[in-house]
Design a protein around this motif. Structure first.
Motif, PDB file in Angstrom:
ATOM      1  N   LEU A   7      18.389  29.945  33.620  1.00  0.00           N
ATOM      2  CA  LEU A   7      18.090  28.700  32.924  1.00  0.00           C
ATOM      3  C   LEU A   7      17.154  29.018  31.773  1.00  0.00           C
ATOM      4  N   GLY A   8      17.547  28.586  30.571  1.00  0.00           N
ATOM      5  CA  GLY A   8      16.680  28.737  29.412  1.00  0.00           C
ATOM      6  C   GLY A   8      16.451  27.379  28.789  1.00  0.00           C
ATOM      7  N   PHE A   9      15.207  27.065  28.456  1.00  0.00           N
ATOM      8  CA  PHE A   9      14.950  25.789  27.794  1.00  0.00           C
ATOM      9  C   PHE A   9      13.797  25.937  26.806  1.00  0.00           C
ATOM     10  N   ILE A  10      13.820  25.037  25.805  1.00  0.00           N
ATOM     11  CA  ILE A  10      12.812  25.034  24.745  1.00  0.00           C
ATOM     12  C   ILE A  10      12.043  23.727  24.837  1.00  0.00           C
ATOM     13  N   LEU A  11      10.723  23.834  24.899  1.00  0.00           N
ATOM     14  CA  LEU A  11       9.859  22.658  24.988  1.00  0.00           C
ATOM     15  C   LEU A  11       9.223  22.365  23.641  1.00  0.00           C
ATOM     16  N   ASN A  12       8.808  21.128  23.480  1.00  0.00           N
ATOM     17  CA  ASN A  12       8.042  20.730  22.307  1.00  0.00           C
ATOM     18  C   ASN A  12       6.776  21.594  22.244  1.00  0.00           C
ATOM     19  N   PRO A  13       6.464  22.216  21.090  1.00  0.00           N
ATOM     20  CA  PRO A  13       5.298  23.101  21.030  1.00  0.00           C
ATOM     21  C   PRO A  13       3.963  22.377  21.150  1.00  0.00           C
ATOM     22  N   GLU A  14       3.967  21.048  21.010  1.00  0.00           N
ATOM     23  CA  GLU A  14       2.718  20.290  21.073  1.00  0.00           C
ATOM     24  C   GLU A  14       2.374  19.823  22.480  1.00  0.00           C
ATOM     25  N   VAL A  15       3.208  20.162  23.476  1.00  0.00           N
ATOM     26  CA  VAL A  15       2.915  19.732  24.844  1.00  0.00           C
ATOM     27  C   VAL A  15       1.735  20.531  25.381  1.00  0.00           C
ATOM     28  N   SER A  16       1.006  19.906  26.286  1.00  0.00           N
ATOM     29  CA  SER A  16      -0.147  20.579  26.877  1.00  0.00           C
ATOM     30  C   SER A  16       0.306  21.527  27.981  1.00  0.00           C
ATOM     31  N   GLU A  17      -0.602  22.354  28.403  1.00  0.00           N
ATOM     32  CA  GLU A  17      -0.303  23.292  29.486  1.00  0.00           C
ATOM     33  C   GLU A  17      -0.041  22.544  30.797  1.00  0.00           C
ATOM     34  N   ASP A  18      -0.716  21.416  30.994  1.00  0.00           N
ATOM     35  CA  ASP A  18      -0.512  20.620  32.208  1.00  0.00           C
ATOM     36  C   ASP A  18       0.905  20.042  32.265  1.00  0.00           C
ATOM     37  N   GLU A  19       1.418  19.570  31.113  1.00  0.00           N
ATOM     38  CA  GLU A  19       2.779  19.028  31.086  1.00  0.00           C
ATOM     39  C   GLU A  19       3.810  20.126  31.346  1.00  0.00           C
ATOM     40  N   THR A  20       3.575  21.305  30.779  1.00  0.00           N
ATOM     41  CA  THR A  20       4.478  22.436  31.023  1.00  0.00           C
ATOM     42  C   THR A  20       4.466  22.815  32.493  1.00  0.00           C
ATOM     43  N   ARG A  21       3.267  22.889  33.070  1.00  0.00           N
ATOM     44  CA  ARG A  21       3.142  23.232  34.491  1.00  0.00           C
ATOM     45  C   ARG A  21       3.805  22.171  35.367  1.00  0.00           C
ATOM     46  N   SER A  22       3.679  20.908  34.974  1.00  0.00           N
ATOM     47  CA  SER A  22       4.282  19.816  35.729  1.00  0.00           C
ATOM     48  C   SER A  22       5.811  19.932  35.747  1.00  0.00           C
ATOM     49  N   LEU A  23       6.406  20.247  34.583  1.00  0.00           N
ATOM     50  CA  LEU A  23       7.861  20.419  34.521  1.00  0.00           C
ATOM     51  C   LEU A  23       8.314  21.598  35.369  1.00  0.00           C
ATOM     52  N   LEU A  24       7.583  22.711  35.284  1.00  0.00           N
ATOM     53  CA  LEU A  24       7.945  23.885  36.101  1.00  0.00           C
ATOM     54  C   LEU A  24       7.806  23.586  37.592  1.00  0.00           C
ATOM     55  N   ASP A  25       6.776  22.811  37.961  1.00  0.00           N
ATOM     56  CA  ASP A  25       6.606  22.424  39.367  1.00  0.00           C
ATOM     57  C   ASP A  25       7.754  21.522  39.834  1.00  0.00           C
ATOM     58  N   ARG A  26       8.209  20.623  38.952  1.00  0.00           N
ATOM     59  CA  ARG A  26       9.331  19.745  39.294  1.00  0.00           C
ATOM     60  C   ARG A  26      10.604  20.565  39.547  1.00  0.00           C
ATOM     61  N   ILE A  27      10.830  21.579  38.695  1.00  0.00           N
ATOM     62  CA  ILE A  27      12.007  22.441  38.878  1.00  0.00           C
ATOM     63  C   ILE A  27      11.878  23.239  40.178  1.00  0.00           C
ATOM     64  N   GLU A  28      10.682  23.751  40.453  1.00  0.00           N
ATOM     65  CA  GLU A  28      10.449  24.485  41.712  1.00  0.00           C
ATOM     66  C   GLU A  28      10.687  23.584  42.923  1.00  0.00           C
ATOM     67  N   HIS A  29      10.280  22.324  42.824  1.00  0.00           N
ATOM     68  CA  HIS A  29      10.473  21.371  43.921  1.00  0.00           C
ATOM     69  C   HIS A  29      11.965  21.120  44.171  1.00  0.00           C
ATOM     70  N   ILE A  30      12.738  20.986  43.090  1.00  0.00           N
ATOM     71  CA  ILE A  30      14.190  20.786  43.229  1.00  0.00           C
ATOM     72  C   ILE A  30      14.829  22.010  43.879  1.00  0.00           C
ATOM     73  N   VAL A  31      14.417  23.183  43.428  1.00  0.00           N
ATOM     74  CA  VAL A  31      14.964  24.435  43.973  1.00  0.00           C
ATOM     75  C   VAL A  31      14.672  24.531  45.472  1.00  0.00           C
ATOM     76  N   ALA A  32      13.447  24.198  45.862  1.00  0.00           N
ATOM     77  CA  ALA A  32      13.069  24.277  47.277  1.00  0.00           C
ATOM     78  C   ALA A  32      13.823  23.236  48.113  1.00  0.00           C
ATOM     79  N   ASN A  33      14.007  22.026  47.575  1.00  0.00           N
ATOM     80  CA  ASN A  33      14.694  20.964  48.319  1.00  0.00           C
ATOM     81  C   ASN A  33      16.152  21.291  48.606  1.00  0.00           C
ATOM     82  N   TYR A  34      16.808  21.983  47.713  1.00  0.00           N
ATOM     83  CA  TYR A  34      18.226  22.289  47.900  1.00  0.00           C
ATOM     84  C   TYR A  34      18.457  23.669  48.516  1.00  0.00           C
ATOM     85  N   GLY A  35      17.434  24.270  49.063  1.00  0.00           N
ATOM     86  CA  GLY A  35      17.586  25.554  49.759  1.00  0.00           C
ATOM     87  C   GLY A  35      17.936  26.695  48.821  1.00  0.00           C
TER      88      GLY A  35
END
Length: 200
Positions: A7-35
């Motif tokens: 998976l490759g994605f490009i984020l808005n360069p003005e987003v904060s580190e917290d928003e980036t971490r939040s998106l990565l955590d959401r993806i990790e949560h989806i990955v964990a939920n679907y085994g």
């Protein structure tokens, strides 16, 4: 059935580190939920875009290698599609043989690194460390030294047209041996074979 994806994605360069971490955590949560499983996250950081997107010339690039089920792929794509901070994304299925080779190479590198760390912990103290522990260091063998004799400089004859007070004389140097280490010998400049060529 799980398969290898990148998976490759490009984020808005003005987003904060917290928003980036939040998106990565959401993806990790989806990955964990679907085994499924996340293999590697590679954050390239801020890079120049090929063309402007929403008047931005830069974007924040992130690549993730994953082993996913079809349901997890659909859910991750839905999450990225509705996210406002994601400019572009692409999910690509990887060649299973290439992914397996990469996994084996990564495992071999980790094993070699662990073995090197274990060997380093078992090795005895080096002479420099031993010196700090008040033990006698191992002496350098005499065979590694090179002795170069120094010839004394002869006094020049005084210049005839000068007075005695202005006469220039050189004091001879006592003959002694100079000891050079192998490192000093390697770093020494090459000897000049034809001094007349330099003067000309």
């Amino acid at each position: 059935m799980s398969r290898d994806y990148e998976l490759g994605f490009i984020l808005n360069p003005e987003v904060s580190e917290d928003e980036t971490r939040s998106l990565l955590d959401r993806i990790e949560h989806i990955v964990a939920n679907y085994g499924s499983q996340t293999v590697k996250v590679n954050q390239w950081g801020r890079r120049r875009l090929a063309y402007p997107i929403d008047r931005h010339r830069d974007g924040y690039y992130i690549f993730i290698d994953m082993i996913l089920t079809p349901e997890a792929v659909a859910e991750i794509e839905r999450t990225l599609r509705v996210s406002e901070i994601v400019f572009r994304y692409m999910m690509k299925r990887r060649d299973p043989k290439a992914a397996q080779k990469e996994r084996e190479a990564r495992a071999a590198a980790a094993a070699a690194q662990a073995e090197a760390a274990a060997n380093q912990a078992e090795t005895p103290a080096t002479p420099i460390e031993a010196e700090g522990q008040n033990e006698t260091p191992v002496p350098v063998e005499a065979a590694s030294r090179v002795e170069i004799p120094v010839t004394p400089v002869e006094a020049e004859s005084p210049v005839e047209d000068k007075t005695e007070a202005e006469e220039v004389t050189a004091t001879p140097i006592a003959e002694e041996a100079v000891v050079l280490s192998p490192e000093e010998i390697e770093s020494a400049p090459p000897a000049v074979e034809n001094p007349e060529a330099i003067e000309a």
